[in-house]
Enzyme design. Sequence first.
Site, PDB file in Angstrom:
ATOM      1  N   GLN A 151       0.800  -1.219   0.000  1.00  0.00           N
ATOM      2  CA  GLN A 151       0.000   0.000   0.000  1.00  0.00           C
ATOM      3  C   GLN A 151       0.839   1.278   0.000  1.00  0.00           C
ATOM      4  O   GLN A 151       0.345   2.334  -0.382  1.00  0.00           O
ATOM      5  CB  GLN A 151      -0.951  -0.010   1.195  1.00  0.00           C
ATOM      6  CG  GLN A 151      -1.984  -1.130   1.099  1.00  0.00           C
ATOM      7  CD  GLN A 151      -2.961  -1.129   2.252  1.00  0.00           C
ATOM      8  OE1 GLN A 151      -2.698  -1.731   3.288  1.00  0.00           O
ATOM      9  NE2 GLN A 151      -4.083  -0.469   2.104  1.00  0.00           N
ATOM     10  N   HIS A 198      -1.284  -5.114 -13.044  1.00  0.00           N
ATOM     11  CA  HIS A 198      -0.638  -4.914 -14.357  1.00  0.00           C
ATOM     12  C   HIS A 198      -1.443  -5.581 -15.464  1.00  0.00           C
ATOM     13  O   HIS A 198      -1.525  -5.086 -16.579  1.00  0.00           O
ATOM     14  CB  HIS A 198       0.797  -5.456 -14.342  1.00  0.00           C
ATOM     15  CG  HIS A 198       1.697  -4.650 -13.449  1.00  0.00           C
ATOM     16  ND1 HIS A 198       2.917  -5.094 -12.999  1.00  0.00           N
ATOM     17  CD2 HIS A 198       1.539  -3.414 -12.915  1.00  0.00           C
ATOM     18  CE1 HIS A 198       3.468  -4.171 -12.223  1.00  0.00           C
ATOM     19  NE2 HIS A 198       2.654  -3.145 -12.161  1.00  0.00           N
ATOM     20  N   ARG A 202       3.566   0.131  12.971  1.00  0.00           N
ATOM     21  CA  ARG A 202       3.305  -1.195  12.417  1.00  0.00           C
ATOM     22  C   ARG A 202       3.425  -1.113  10.895  1.00  0.00           C
ATOM     23  O   ARG A 202       2.728  -0.324  10.259  1.00  0.00           O
ATOM     24  CB  ARG A 202       1.899  -1.649  12.821  1.00  0.00           C
ATOM     25  CG  ARG A 202       1.477  -2.924  12.141  1.00  0.00           C
ATOM     26  CD  ARG A 202       0.058  -3.349  12.494  1.00  0.00           C
ATOM     27  NE  ARG A 202      -0.236  -4.545  11.722  1.00  0.00           N
ATOM     28  CZ  ARG A 202      -1.338  -4.738  10.989  1.00  0.00           C
ATOM     29  NH1 ARG A 202      -2.293  -3.816  10.954  1.00  0.00           N
ATOM     30  NH2 ARG A 202      -1.486  -5.837  10.305  1.00  0.00           N
ATOM     31  N   HIS A 250       0.960  -9.179   4.741  1.00  0.00           N
ATOM     32  CA  HIS A 250      -0.169  -8.256   4.581  1.00  0.00           C
ATOM     33  C   HIS A 250      -0.601  -8.293   3.107  1.00  0.00           C
ATOM     34  O   HIS A 250      -0.501  -7.318   2.376  1.00  0.00           O
ATOM     35  CB  HIS A 250       0.209  -6.841   5.033  1.00  0.00           C
ATOM     36  CG  HIS A 250      -0.965  -5.956   5.337  1.00  0.00           C
ATOM     37  ND1 HIS A 250      -1.132  -5.304   6.541  1.00  0.00           N
ATOM     38  CD2 HIS A 250      -2.039  -5.609   4.592  1.00  0.00           C
ATOM     39  CE1 HIS A 250      -2.250  -4.589   6.513  1.00  0.00           C
ATOM     40  NE2 HIS A 250      -2.820  -4.745   5.327  1.00  0.00           N
ATOM     41  N   ASN A 257      -1.995 -10.639   8.457  1.00  0.00           N
ATOM     42  CA  ASN A 257      -2.989  -9.594   8.572  1.00  0.00           C
ATOM     43  C   ASN A 257      -4.315 -10.048   7.964  1.00  0.00           C
ATOM     44  O   ASN A 257      -4.387 -10.394   6.787  1.00  0.00           O
ATOM     45  CB  ASN A 257      -2.546  -8.331   7.831  1.00  0.00           C
ATOM     46  CG  ASN A 257      -3.596  -7.225   7.921  1.00  0.00           C
ATOM     47  OD1 ASN A 257      -3.836  -6.694   9.006  1.00  0.00           O
ATOM     48  ND2 ASN A 257      -4.253  -6.912   6.814  1.00  0.00           N
ATOM     49  N   GLU A 258      -5.351 -10.034   8.767  1.00  0.00           N
ATOM     50  CA  GLU A 258      -6.722 -10.284   8.314  1.00  0.00           C
ATOM     51  C   GLU A 258      -6.878 -11.523   7.434  1.00  0.00           C
ATOM     52  O   GLU A 258      -7.190 -11.427   6.240  1.00  0.00           O
ATOM     53  CB  GLU A 258      -7.274  -9.053   7.573  1.00  0.00           C
ATOM     54  CG  GLU A 258      -7.348  -7.811   8.437  1.00  0.00           C
ATOM     55  CD  GLU A 258      -8.255  -6.722   7.856  1.00  0.00           C
ATOM     56  OE1 GLU A 258      -8.625  -6.832   6.683  1.00  0.00           O
ATOM     57  OE2 GLU A 258      -8.585  -5.775   8.584  1.00  0.00           O
ATOM     58  N   ASN A 281      -8.169  -5.715  14.039  1.00  0.00           N
ATOM     59  CA  ASN A 281      -8.485  -4.582  13.168  1.00  0.00           C
ATOM     60  C   ASN A 281      -9.987  -4.404  13.246  1.00  0.00           C
ATOM     61  O   ASN A 281     -10.744  -5.305  12.879  1.00  0.00           O
ATOM     62  CB  ASN A 281      -8.111  -4.870  11.706  1.00  0.00           C
ATOM     63  CG  ASN A 281      -6.606  -4.941  11.494  1.00  0.00           C
ATOM     64  OD1 ASN A 281      -5.829  -4.655  12.396  1.00  0.00           O
ATOM     65  ND2 ASN A 281      -6.212  -5.314  10.285  1.00  0.00           N
ATOM     66  N   TYR A 319     -13.297  -1.717  12.421  1.00  0.00           N
ATOM     67  CA  TYR A 319     -13.761  -0.493  11.773  1.00  0.00           C
ATOM     68  C   TYR A 319     -15.246  -0.223  11.954  1.00  0.00           C
ATOM     69  O   TYR A 319     -15.652   0.911  12.097  1.00  0.00           O
ATOM     70  CB  TYR A 319     -13.478  -0.548  10.263  1.00  0.00           C
ATOM     71  CG  TYR A 319     -12.006  -0.436   9.921  1.00  0.00           C
ATOM     72  CD1 TYR A 319     -11.440   0.798   9.660  1.00  0.00           C
ATOM     73  CD2 TYR A 319     -11.188  -1.555   9.871  1.00  0.00           C
ATOM     74  CE1 TYR A 319     -10.090   0.926   9.350  1.00  0.00           C
ATOM     75  CE2 TYR A 319      -9.847  -1.446   9.567  1.00  0.00           C
ATOM     76  CZ  TYR A 319      -9.292  -0.211   9.304  1.00  0.00           C
ATOM     77  OH  TYR A 319      -7.958  -0.089   9.013  1.00  0.00           O
ATOM     78  N   GLU A 329      -5.404  -1.945  13.981  1.00  0.00           N
ATOM     79  CA  GLU A 329      -5.954  -0.974  13.020  1.00  0.00           C
ATOM     80  C   GLU A 329      -7.303  -0.494  13.508  1.00  0.00           C
ATOM     81  O   GLU A 329      -8.119  -1.276  13.991  1.00  0.00           O
ATOM     82  CB  GLU A 329      -6.204  -1.597  11.638  1.00  0.00           C
ATOM     83  CG  GLU A 329      -4.989  -1.854  10.802  1.00  0.00           C
ATOM     84  CD  GLU A 329      -5.335  -2.415   9.418  1.00  0.00           C
ATOM     85  OE1 GLU A 329      -6.396  -2.075   8.852  1.00  0.00           O
ATOM     86  OE2 GLU A 329      -4.524  -3.206   8.922  1.00  0.00           O
TER      87      GLU A 329
HETATM   88  C1  NOJ Z   1      -7.684  -3.447   6.746  1.00  0.00           C
HETATM   89  C2  NOJ Z   1      -6.461  -3.773   5.955  1.00  0.00           C
HETATM   90  O1  NOJ Z   1      -5.548  -4.452   6.759  1.00  0.00           O
HETATM   91  C3  NOJ Z   1      -5.809  -2.548   5.328  1.00  0.00           C
HETATM   92  O2  NOJ Z   1      -4.861  -2.986   4.420  1.00  0.00           O
HETATM   93  C4  NOJ Z   1      -6.867  -1.678   4.706  1.00  0.00           C
HETATM   94  O3  NOJ Z   1      -6.315  -0.608   4.000  1.00  0.00           O
HETATM   95  C5  NOJ Z   1      -7.790  -1.182   5.797  1.00  0.00           C
HETATM   96  N1  NOJ Z   1      -8.455  -2.330   6.384  1.00  0.00           N
HETATM   97  C6  NOJ Z   1      -8.875  -0.212   5.317  1.00  0.00           C
HETATM   98  O4  NOJ Z   1      -9.721  -0.860   4.445  1.00  0.00           O
END
Ligand code: NOJ
Length: 509
Positions: free
Chosen positions: A44, A64, A102, A147, A191-192, A332, A334, A402
Amino acid sequence: MKSLLIFSSLCVLLVESKTIIEAKQSVRKFPDGFIFGAATASYQIEGGWDADGKTENIWDHMTHKEPCLIADCSNGDVADDSYNLYKRDVEMMRELGLQFYRFSLSWNRILPTSFPDKINEAGVQYYNNLINEMLKYNIEPMITLYHWDLPQKLQDMGGWANPHIVDWFADYARVAFENFGDRVKYWITMNEPREVCYQGYGDVTKAPRLNMKGIGEYMCAKNLLVAHAKAYDIYDKEFREKWGGTVGITLSATWHEPEGDMDADLAETINQFEWGQYAHPIFSETGDFPPIMKEMIAAKSAEQGFYRSRLPEFTPEELELVRGSSDFLGINHYSTFLVRKIDERDSFEVPSYWDDMEIVRYQPEEWEGGASSWLKVVPSGFYKLLHRLRELYDNPPIMITENGFSTRGGLEDDNRVSYYRLYLDAMLDAMDEGCDVIGYAAWSLMDNFEWMQGYTERFGLYEVDYSSPERTRTPRKAAFVYKEILRSRSLDPNYVPDTTVMTIDGVNS
Ligand code: NOJ
């Protein structure tokens, strides 16, 4: 009847958020020892997609090959150019007063063949430079090993659906521990996993977009959990004594709320599918996938004519290896969804993850939201999630790896400021009750490539100007507010920042 139920759950949520808004009126302190940071991930932000020997990962490959799968037809070729601008990144960490940062490693940058036969010195050097620059200013590195940017070559051989990935990942983890473990004390294996497996193997919303519904996501889940556990075991046996670090896993944990009282068990079921799938095997006393998942998928599989459950079984050895394989639980979080039972309005592919669950989730349009379609502001869901994790898994140490809010850009991000305040407040509510939250990372330090949404959704404390070759980073209002939270180690709802000049002060100067 249905609308009455929705109305009543909306009222409950509103009353709860009102309580939180009221609580917000006083200044609240964070406990001693609690650590604050910010997070990013390699694909990212780094760019340098083929720099100095780095080879292709699944995101390079996909973007690509078919650029306009991404909302703005963009990619991570340059992204925030952190491969070159890491010193500015560390400067921003110092401006904010972060205690930890992180970030994730790019597997292809360190191991261009995907295997440890060739270690790319330039790749190792890049991460050494970043780590050493951070340590100069007392900023603790926290590394995520995986990730989402799997080497394309490994994907060609099945990726997370191939059980050999357990060894591939373990080898890569060992190389990372060997090269950086003397200075890095916080490790996150994955990650996730839910997004890796469901979105990448069961759906088309993340690379590699395999769309192997009801099969791919479960094969991936099992192999990923065993790979995680093997990496944990390696650290435990070979490095822990020498370097005394800690190793965890990061799960995405969305909260699910029943639409009405009768749906409480549905909310529990979807929570078990969504994050229990990964938490139960590691953090429960018994280990293994959650019983409800095992039962439902086995029954459906038999009905559908499969000779065995589509959810693979752990061998007894694997089960034991996975059980307890984490020093902390990375979360994480949200947002929150409402749930209801499927009915005649719904049709899911058979087999599929959603058909296995027989549940629909949604967010009422009137809920306030960010730029991401799924990101609605429901701080009470964060509190409830933490409460439930504490109940289910005997109060494990939880690291919030996160939490954050998306906009379409702009420096005056009052809605992000308010999101952070509300969510931190909800987290403090859970901590007051005894929930062992040990740290918090804001997502994200700066704007970055938001996967399928490209650069159209911005999560940064710092805005990044993608039209400038320098990828100029400018602090948003939320950066100034976050800095004050960290400086004062408290949450003051009335603090109004002076956003004219950002300085470096305190322990990181
Ligand atoms: C979780 C992900 O780990 C991260 O890569 C992503 O950008 C964020 N959520 C926001 O969507």
